[in-house]
Design a protein around this motif. Sequence first.
Motif, PDB file in Angstrom:
ATOM      1  N   ILE A   1      13.426   7.149  -2.264  1.00  0.00           N
ATOM      2  CA  ILE A   1      13.376   5.759  -2.730  1.00  0.00           C
ATOM      3  C   ILE A   1      12.291   4.988  -1.985  1.00  0.00           C
ATOM      4  N   SER A   2      12.199   5.185  -0.683  1.00  0.00           N
ATOM      5  CA  SER A   2      11.179   4.499   0.113  1.00  0.00           C
ATOM      6  C   SER A   2       9.776   4.910  -0.327  1.00  0.00           C
ATOM      7  N   ARG A   3       9.582   6.195  -0.567  1.00  0.00           N
ATOM      8  CA  ARG A   3       8.277   6.672  -1.016  1.00  0.00           C
ATOM      9  C   ARG A   3       7.935   6.131  -2.403  1.00  0.00           C
ATOM     10  N   ALA A   4       8.914   6.096  -3.300  1.00  0.00           N
ATOM     11  CA  ALA A   4       8.679   5.564  -4.644  1.00  0.00           C
ATOM     12  C   ALA A   4       8.327   4.081  -4.577  1.00  0.00           C
TER      13      ALA A   4
ATOM     14  N   GLU B   1       4.267  -0.154  -5.123  1.00  0.00           N
ATOM     15  CA  GLU B   1       3.532  -1.285  -4.558  1.00  0.00           C
ATOM     16  C   GLU B   1       2.029  -0.995  -4.506  1.00  0.00           C
ATOM     17  N   THR B   2       1.661   0.243  -4.206  1.00  0.00           N
ATOM     18  CA  THR B   2       0.243   0.608  -4.179  1.00  0.00           C
ATOM     19  C   THR B   2      -0.374   0.486  -5.565  1.00  0.00           C
ATOM     20  N   ILE B   3       0.328   0.979  -6.574  1.00  0.00           N
ATOM     21  CA  ILE B   3      -0.163   0.872  -7.952  1.00  0.00           C
ATOM     22  C   ILE B   3      -0.252  -0.590  -8.362  1.00  0.00           C
ATOM     23  N   PHE B   4       0.764  -1.353  -8.061  1.00  0.00           N
ATOM     24  CA  PHE B   4       0.820  -2.779  -8.402  1.00  0.00           C
ATOM     25  C   PHE B   4      -0.352  -3.534  -7.773  1.00  0.00           C
ATOM     26  N   ASP B   5      -0.687  -3.194  -6.537  1.00  0.00           N
ATOM     27  CA  ASP B   5      -1.767  -3.879  -5.825  1.00  0.00           C
ATOM     28  C   ASP B   5      -3.153  -3.410  -6.243  1.00  0.00           C
TER      29      ASP B   5
ATOM     30  N   ASN C   1       0.663  -9.457  -6.742  1.00  0.00           N
ATOM     31  CA  ASN C   1      -0.185  -8.375  -6.237  1.00  0.00           C
ATOM     32  C   ASN C   1      -1.263  -8.918  -5.294  1.00  0.00           C
ATOM     33  N   ARG C   2      -1.985  -8.006  -4.690  1.00  0.00           N
ATOM     34  CA  ARG C   2      -2.989  -8.355  -3.691  1.00  0.00           C
ATOM     35  C   ARG C   2      -4.141  -9.178  -4.286  1.00  0.00           C
TER      36      ARG C   2
END
Length: 190
Positions: A81-84, A89-93, A112-113
């Motif tokens: 869950i933490s990795r997902a 968040e990386t994709i979103f940013d 997002n960023r």
Amino acid sequence: MAWTTSIKRYRYTFIGILAGILIWGFGTWLEIRVEKLPYQLWTLGYLHRTQPLIITFDFAPLLFGLIGWLLDRQQNLLHVISRAKKEWETIFDRFDDLIFVTDAQDRIIRCNRAVVQRLNTSFTAIIGKPVSEVLSTTESDAETEVPGNMHGFSWQGRLYDVSTYPIEVSSAEPQSLFMLHDITLWVRME
């Protein structure tokens, strides 16, 4: 997503089995000492016949191993869950479009960023504010001459195409996704 495949995956299971064996051994040893019996194999059979409660010690390795296995499953699930969450968040940013997620009261709960960089601020300064306050137009926005202003939303000297999508998840409060796609160059080229 793959589960963790190392020996660490079963460490609590092994610890639980070892703890169960130690409890079983200590309980049997203690009962042999109290009854003043010799340390022989027939002593175990005798203890089981005379002390029926000693049978519970026989299940200790199995019970503690099961508890350890359940702890391993929970820890592995939390890892997945933490990795997902980090991947999401990386994709979103990574999107260049400005993206806001708002709650039912239109307060920003995630952005997002690109939003942080466009406003030159931090996430904590944006989260919790009403989206109308963050996207409010100033006098300089009204004075900005962007040809074809009817095509989008003018904000901070840029022209944006705004898309809004409802986010409906069962047993959760409704949320909205706001996406602002910069169309300034596209409109100027027309």
